[in-house]
Write a protein that holds these residues in place. Structure first.
Motif, mmCIF file in Angstrom:
data_model
loop_
_atom_site.group_PDB
_atom_site.id
_atom_site.type_symbol
_atom_site.label_atom_id
_atom_site.label_comp_id
_atom_site.label_asym_id
_atom_site.label_seq_id
_atom_site.Cartn_x
_atom_site.Cartn_y
_atom_site.Cartn_z
ATOM 1 N N GLU A 48 -7.125 8.480 2.041
ATOM 2 C CA GLU A 48 -6.898 9.815 1.493
ATOM 3 C C GLU A 48 -5.906 9.768 0.338
ATOM 4 N N ARG A 49 -4.851 8.986 0.519
ATOM 5 C CA ARG A 49 -3.854 8.881 -0.554
ATOM 6 C C ARG A 49 -4.449 8.202 -1.789
ATOM 7 N N PHE A 50 -5.203 7.137 -1.558
ATOM 8 C CA PHE A 50 -5.776 6.417 -2.697
ATOM 9 C C PHE A 50 -6.828 7.254 -3.414
ATOM 10 N N TRP A 61 0.812 -1.218 0.000
ATOM 11 C CA TRP A 61 0.000 0.000 0.000
ATOM 12 C C TRP A 61 0.848 1.271 0.000
ATOM 13 N N SER A 62 2.149 1.101 0.155
ATOM 14 C CA SER A 62 3.047 2.259 0.052
ATOM 15 C C SER A 62 3.599 2.431 -1.361
ATOM 16 N N ASP A 63 3.281 1.498 -2.251
ATOM 17 C CA ASP A 63 3.850 1.512 -3.595
ATOM 18 C C ASP A 63 2.894 2.202 -4.571
ATOM 19 N N GLY A 64 3.387 3.248 -5.241
ATOM 20 C CA GLY A 64 2.540 4.018 -6.151
ATOM 21 C C GLY A 64 2.022 3.208 -7.316
ATOM 22 N N ASP A 65 2.847 2.328 -7.873
ATOM 23 C CA ASP A 65 2.400 1.500 -9.008
ATOM 24 C C ASP A 65 1.255 0.574 -8.603
#
Length: 864
Positions: A312-314, A270-274
């Protein structure tokens, strides 16, 4: 003469007429497709009342799996070709909002490669309906049989589901009755009419009925389900319950109900942008309308703060993906009021719970997407349309949390390390999930993939078995051969020779060229042949069945495989594979020059059966005659590539005690096994592998069938090759059809080999045949060895040299007199001083042979 079968009977003649052939098609007044014709409500209602009788009549028409595959593959080609008339006709009936991409999707699913792979994966083979022996050592026959009639109750929101379900029913051999919604387009009816039109036998049309009516017509639904042996229904619990009320006792109910899927992310993932971008793609694809779309994103954590931060990030990632790939039409423009109300209510309740610290909502201003974080772990259905929940779920609580919803679980998209994926997959499957994918591929599928934890073809089939008397059926490999002939599509297209086939090899897709073989080159330059492993496997099973018919005993025989090996030559490898499938004891020795070592291996390991080329076996037996006669254990010889002459066979029986001398198979490197001998076969008589090939016998000098019983060119069309069209292949052999049913009881057509076209030599204005020399040498000259003809140029005229293997009774002068006395054309050529005839006796080892296969070259033309 063409050896192929057609279907008799009034029903077959009726259903063979395609509706489109008469200029018709589905219309508002004739929206129902019934066994080959479109009809209106009144006629469809009358026929529904007589459906049980129609089903019984249709099941009486033989349907080979190959018929379904051939028709589907032809339809696939049309669907993938925008210029094809079928493509244009079907495009006119596409559902609203669909375009030609739907036709291309169907074309992909209906191709031979995909359907054959599906058959193999789900039912174990490309002809699962034939009663073959699962273990050749036992007289037990098993097959997948149709359940009988399948009623398909299709959903209204998936245009490809209904026709593909019928194709699955056809692959299983069933009669299929499909109900589409009264609001649906007439695309399924039109598509099924096109499919049925591609089968001239009428067997497909007889098994297809497509009705269009609303669920309020309960009497029609009752009549449709009453004679069904299985009912396949799509939809939620209410829809399934409504249909289940009409399902008779003992009928199989196949539920393809609504399912829910989720993504599961470890801390690293879940920390990986891809990974987040891939997840956003799964959410946006098809607006979450697929059962495999993620409705919930689970995080491997119990920390609420991490859940809110991730949501929030997603949300930012989902916003960017939605901007790049906006929903079709304005946001909400394509949603009905009920869907809009559900979206509004779900979001409103989630926002209200923010005040309790339970949730947090991130949503687009225009309502095109929303991310709803929730601190509670239990699975919650999403209102779809790019709406997704984010929840905590530590892996140790996964089973307890998800198992109560196991009836509804489908796909879990898991992202993490290799170890995490392996461990979490096992845990998710234990919780009730049926499908695991990477994040970003949740909506992808592969050919033959199980659906909702089952194989569709197995749900539309039943496994049947016949236990037979092992003595009475010892040589019966397939029970169907005793019951009736195989019905395959008739051959069509131009004739092909070796050159055309070799040229086509260069165009075979590499995905279909998994096995490369060279021919032995005994009649010219070695030719390249390409196979997929699936094709090779089907052919090896067929050849194994042929060996059983010829008298091979996989329980008692101990076999030495003495075919040649190496140089991409396939005989040794093929018969290794065949014996493996038979479960027979094998000594994989291969042909070699050290006859003493080979004989010692035969004796030491108790071999009683030999596989090999006649010329090699003849040399081996005579080189080690004393040792092998003293051993006295040889009982069977199965030969291929050449023929043992009658005199040679008598020698094997008298001098070596061999009881069975029979052809191991008749075939070619290009086409594989073509024919086999049974225990009633003699000489060059073989049965056709009619489940793989169709055979024609054409005039030697013209492309037309010969009269029944006449000799002609053998032309084969193979129906079971992936990625290759090997139709009407002129193989280079001569033969004639053998009339009548074989005493062995098999319905498989018989033919008798009459030599190769290359065995006929044009010499000194005359046509001479190598086989005639062999027959005269044996019957009139007492010769028992091999014989080869050499052609050359003499000083004044052509020269024909007959080289015979030196053995007892081989008198060259006597043989020359026999040839001249018994062959008038040869005598005329010599008396007219057009030809010099020489007969010479030589050692067998000095005869000219193919370096690859060891096969004797019957005619060697050295003329310039």
């Amino acid at each position: 003469m063409t050896v192929s079968m057609t279907v008799d009977g009034d029903l077959a003649e009726t259903v063979a007429v395609a509706a489109y052939a008469n200029g018709g098609g589905p219309t508002a007044d004739a929206p129902h497709y019934w066994q080959g014709a479109f009809t209106g409500d009144e006629e469809a209602g009358r026929r529904l009342a007589e459906l049980p009788a129609a089903v019984e009549a249709a099941l009486g028409i033989p349907l080979e799996t190959e018929t379904v595959l051939a028709a589907c593959d032809a339809l696939a080609g049309a669907l993938l070709d925008p210029e094809h008339p079928v493509h244009a006709r079907l495009a006119a009936h596409l559902p609203e909002g669909e375009d030609s991409a739907l036709l291309a999707e169907l074309g992909h699913h209906l191709g031979r490669r995909e359907l054959t792979r599906k058959l193999r994966r789900e039912l174990g083979g490309s002809a699962p309906g034939r009663l073959n022996r699962p273990d050749p050592r036992e007289a037990v026959y098993e097959a997948w049989a149709p359940v009988g009639m399948v009623a398909h109750i299709a959903p209204g929101n998936a245009a490809t589901v209904a026709p593909l379900s019928i194709v699955e029913g056809l692959l299983a051999g069933n009669v299929n009755v499909l109900k589409t919604s009264s609001a649906d387009s007439l695309f399924p009816q039109a598509l099924m009419a096109e499919l049925a039109a591609l089968d001239s036998s009428g067997a497909l049309a007889a098994r297809i009925v497509v009705l269009r009516f609303g669920s309020s017509r309960q009497e029609w639904l009752r009549l449709m389900c009453a004679p069904a042996d299985a009912v396949a229904v799509w939809g939620g619990e209410a829809a399934v319950a409504g249909v289940a009320a009409h399902v008779p006792a003992g009928c199989r109910l196949v539920e393809w109900g609504h399912r829910i899927s989720f993504a599961y992310l470890t801390g690293d993932a879940w920390s990986d942008g891809d990974t987040l971008d891939a997840l956003a793609g799964d959410v946006c694809r098809h607006e979450q309308q697929a059962c495999s779309s993620p409705q919930v994103v689970y995080l491997d954590t119990g920390d609420e703060a991490e859940v809110f931060a991730f949501a929030e990030r997603f949300a930012g990632v989902l916003a960017a993906r939605s901007a790049a790939c906006p929903p079709a039409g304005a946001a909400g423009g394509d949603r009905d009021p009920a869907e809009e109300a559900e979206l509004t209510t779900t979001e409103l309740v989630a926002r209200l719970e923010e005040h309790l610290g339970l949730t947090r909502v991130f949503a687009a201003d225009d309502g095109s997407w929303r991310v709803m974080a929730d601190t509670r772990s239990p699975l919650t259905a999403s209102p779809l349309h790019r709406s997704v929940w984010v929840k905590p779920l530590p892996r140790e609580r996964m089973i307890a949390t998800l198992r109560p919803m196991r009836r509804y679980l489908q796909t879990a998209g898991i992202a993490g390390s290799r170890t995490d994926v392996a461990e979490l997959s096992r845990t998710a499957l234990a919780a009730g999930v049926t499908r695991i994918t990477p994040v970003g591929a949740m909506l992808d599928s592969y050919t033959g993939e199980p659906h909702d934890g089952v194989y569709a073809l197995q749900r539309y089939s039943r496994r049947v078995a016949v236990q037979a008397d092992p003595d009475l059926f010892a040589t019966t490999a397939c029970l169907d051969d005793l019951a009736g002939p195989v019905v395959l599509p008739a051959p069509a297209g131009p004739l092909l020779g070796k050159e055309e086939v070799q040229e086509r090899n260069g165009r075979v897709d590499r995905a279909d060229a998994e096995l490369y073989f060279h021919s032995g080159g005994s009649t010219g330059e070695p030719a390249l042949s390409l196979f997929s492993y699936d094709d090779y496997d089907a052919q090896m099973h067929a050849a194994a069945r042929g060996l059983l018919a010829a008298g091979y005993d996989p329980v008692g025989d101990r076999t030495a495989n003495l075919f040649y090996c190496g140089g991409m030559y396939g005989s040794f490898i093929s018969f290794f594979s065949i014996l493996e499938r038979l479960g027979g004891v094998q000594l994989p020795l291969a042909a070699g020059p050290d006859h003493r070592a080979t004989a010692r291996a035969l004796i030491d390991h108790g071999a009683n059966t030999l596989f090999g080329m006649p010329s090699y076996l003849w040399q081996l037996l005579h080189a080690e005659a004393d040792a092998l006669r003293a051993y006295g254990g040889l009982r069977k010889v199965f030969y291929g590539g050449e023929r043992f002459t009658p005199e040679q066979q008598r020698t094997l029986e008298v001098e070596f005690g061999i009881e069975v001398v029979r052809s191991i198979t008749y075939g070619s490197t290009d086409l594989g096994p073509l024919g086999y001998q049974c225990t009633e076969s003699t000489g060059g008589v073989h049965h056709l592998h009619a489940d793989l090939h169709t055979m024609e016998i054409l005039d030697p000098d013209a492309d037309r069938p010969v009269e029944p019983g006449a000799t002609g060119r053998l032309v084969f069309t193979t129906h079971a090759r992936r990625g290759q069209q090997l139709g009407r292949y002129v193989i280079g052999d001569l033969g004639r059809a053998v009339p009548g049913r074989c005493p062995c009881g098999s319905h498989a057509p018989r033919f008798e080999l009459q030599g190769r076209t290359g065995d006929v030599m044009r010499v000194a204005t005359y046509f001479l045949n190598h086989r005639r020399f062999v027959t005269l040498a044996e019957e009139q000259g007492g010769h028992r060895g091999e014989l080869q003809v050499l052609l050359g140029n003499g000083e004044a005229r052509e020269r024909l040299t007959v080289r015979v293997e030196r053995c007892a009774g081989s008198d060259p002068e006597r043989l020359r007199e026999v040839f001249l006395a018994g062959y008038p054309d040869l005598r005329s050529a010599v008396s007219e001083r057009l030809l010099d005839l020489v007969v010479e006796a030589v050692d067998g080892a000095s005869l000219d042979r193919s370096p690859t296969s060891g096969k004797l070259r019957s005619v060697v033309d050295g003329r310039r």
